[in-house]
Motif scaffolding. Structure first.
Motif, PDB file in Angstrom:
ATOM      1  N   UNK A 120       2.037 -28.373  -4.529  1.00 53.34           N
ATOM      2  CA  UNK A 120       2.610 -27.210  -5.195  1.00 53.34           C
ATOM      3  C   UNK A 120       2.504 -27.362  -6.702  1.00 53.34           C
ATOM      4  N   UNK A 121       2.292 -26.227  -7.370  1.00 52.53           N
ATOM      5  CA  UNK A 121       2.127 -26.235  -8.824  1.00 52.53           C
ATOM      6  C   UNK A 121       2.937 -25.102  -9.428  1.00 52.53           C
ATOM      7  N   UNK A 122       3.769 -25.407 -10.412  1.00 55.02           N
ATOM      8  CA  UNK A 122       4.382 -24.419 -11.282  1.00 55.02           C
ATOM      9  C   UNK A 122       4.442 -25.077 -12.658  1.00 55.02           C
ATOM     10  N   UNK A 135      -0.011 -26.507 -16.002  1.00 55.26           N
ATOM     11  CA  UNK A 135      -0.706 -26.328 -14.730  1.00 55.26           C
ATOM     12  C   UNK A 135      -2.133 -26.896 -14.762  1.00 55.26           C
ATOM     13  N   UNK A 136      -2.400 -27.817 -15.649  1.00 53.22           N
ATOM     14  CA  UNK A 136      -3.710 -28.468 -15.715  1.00 53.22           C
ATOM     15  C   UNK A 136      -3.704 -29.657 -14.755  1.00 53.22           C
ATOM     16  N   UNK A 137      -3.744 -29.333 -13.458  1.00 51.42           N
ATOM     17  CA  UNK A 137      -3.614 -30.351 -12.415  1.00 51.42           C
ATOM     18  C   UNK A 137      -4.675 -30.193 -11.315  1.00 51.42           C
ATOM     19  N   UNK A 138      -5.717 -29.427 -11.588  1.00 48.33           N
ATOM     20  CA  UNK A 138      -6.745 -29.175 -10.579  1.00 48.33           C
ATOM     21  C   UNK A 138      -7.357 -30.435 -10.004  1.00 48.33           C
ATOM     22  N   UNK A 139      -7.419 -31.497 -10.792  1.00 44.16           N
ATOM     23  CA  UNK A 139      -8.002 -32.748 -10.306  1.00 44.16           C
ATOM     24  C   UNK A 139      -7.196 -33.343  -9.157  1.00 44.16           C
ATOM     25  N   UNK A 140      -5.942 -32.898  -8.981  1.00 41.64           N
ATOM     26  CA  UNK A 140      -5.095 -33.430  -7.910  1.00 41.64           C
ATOM     27  C   UNK A 140      -5.356 -32.774  -6.563  1.00 41.64           C
ATOM     28  N   UNK A 141      -6.083 -31.673  -6.530  1.00 44.79           N
ATOM     29  CA  UNK A 141      -6.309 -30.968  -5.256  1.00 44.79           C
ATOM     30  C   UNK A 141      -6.983 -31.826  -4.186  1.00 44.79           C
ATOM     31  N   UNK A 142      -7.899 -32.741  -4.524  1.00 43.76           N
ATOM     32  CA  UNK A 142      -8.474 -33.596  -3.482  1.00 43.76           C
ATOM     33  C   UNK A 142      -7.462 -34.517  -2.794  1.00 43.76           C
ATOM     34  N   UNK A 143      -6.238 -34.596  -3.316  1.00 43.02           N
ATOM     35  CA  UNK A 143      -5.222 -35.417  -2.656  1.00 43.02           C
ATOM     36  C   UNK A 143      -4.701 -34.768  -1.376  1.00 43.02           C
ATOM     37  N   UNK A 144      -4.947 -33.467  -1.193  1.00 33.31           N
ATOM     38  CA  UNK A 144      -4.491 -32.821   0.036  1.00 33.31           C
ATOM     39  C   UNK A 144      -5.142 -33.515   1.237  1.00 33.31           C
ATOM     40  N   UNK A 145      -4.327 -33.979   2.160  1.00 34.59           N
ATOM     41  CA  UNK A 145      -4.817 -34.694   3.333  1.00 34.59           C
ATOM     42  C   UNK A 145      -5.015 -36.183   3.129  1.00 34.59           C
ATOM     43  N   UNK A 146      -4.841 -36.657   1.901  1.00 31.94           N
ATOM     44  CA  UNK A 146      -5.017 -38.090   1.623  1.00 31.94           C
ATOM     45  C   UNK A 146      -3.833 -38.877   2.187  1.00 31.94           C
TER      46      UNK A 146
END
Length: 146
Positions: free
Chosen positions: A38-40, A76-87
Motif C-alpha cells: 500500500x502507498x499513500x 510516493x516515490x516507491x515504485x522500486x518496491x513493487x517487485x516485493x509483492x509475493x516475495x
C-alpha cells in the motif's frame, strides 16, 4: 533425520516469536510472504495475515551485494518496491539503534535507517505487538497484549 535435511526444513519454516539479542531483535518473520503493498504518504507491506511493515522515512532497496535505490514514501516515490509483492522474508531484524533490515528471496534487501525527526518505520503484529523506530531515541517495543 540427516543434518542437511533438518537445516533445510528449519530454513523453510517460518519463525514465530521475536527474539531479543544484545543490539537487535530478530523479528520472527522468516517465511512470511508480502501479500499486499500500500502507498499513500507511507509504504505499507502486509506480511502474511498478521504482520504489517510501515515505512514513513526514506528507505533503501537493492540487491544484497549491490547498489540500493532510495524509496521516499512521503512523495510516493516507491515504485522500486513493487517487485516485493509475493516475495518471501528470509530475515527481519530491528536494531535497537532504530534501523530496520529485511531480506527477501527475490534477492532484495530493504533497509530503513533511524530518523532523528520522525518515526522512520513501525512493524505491527498479532496481539498488539509493536516495534517502532522512535525519532532520535532508538527502538521501542510493545509486547503482546494479554
Amino acid at each position: 533425520m540427516p543434518a542437511v535435511a533438518a537445516a533445510a526444513l528449519k530454513a523453510a519454516m517460518p519463525e514465530r516469536e521475536p527474539v531479543e539479542d544484545d543490539d537487535r531483535w530478530r523479528l520472527g518473520l522468516r517465511g512470511l510472504v508480502v501479500t499486499r503493498i500500500g502507498v499513500d504518504f507511507q509504504l505499507r507491506l502486509a506480511l502474511g495475515q498478521d504482520w504489517e511493515v510501515v515505512l514513513e522515512a526514506p528507505a533503501y532497496l537493492g540487491p544484497v551485494a549491490g547498489p540500493a535505490e532510495r524509496l521516499t514514501p512521503a512523495t510516493q516515490d516507491v515504485g522500486a518496491a513493487l517487485p516485493l509483492f509475493g516475495a518471501k522474508v528470509l530475515s527481519a531484524v530491528a536494531f535497537k539503534s532504530g534501523s530496520l533490515r529485511l531480506a527477501f528471496d527475490t534477492p532484495l534487501m530493504l533497509t530503513c535507517p533511524a530518523d532523528p525527526d520522525c518515526e522512520a518505520w513501525q512493524i505491527m503484529g498479532p496481539g498488539g505487538r509493536l516495534f517502532v523506530s522512535q525519532p532520535g531515541k532508538g527502538l521501542a517495543v510493545r509486547p503482546v497484549s494479554r
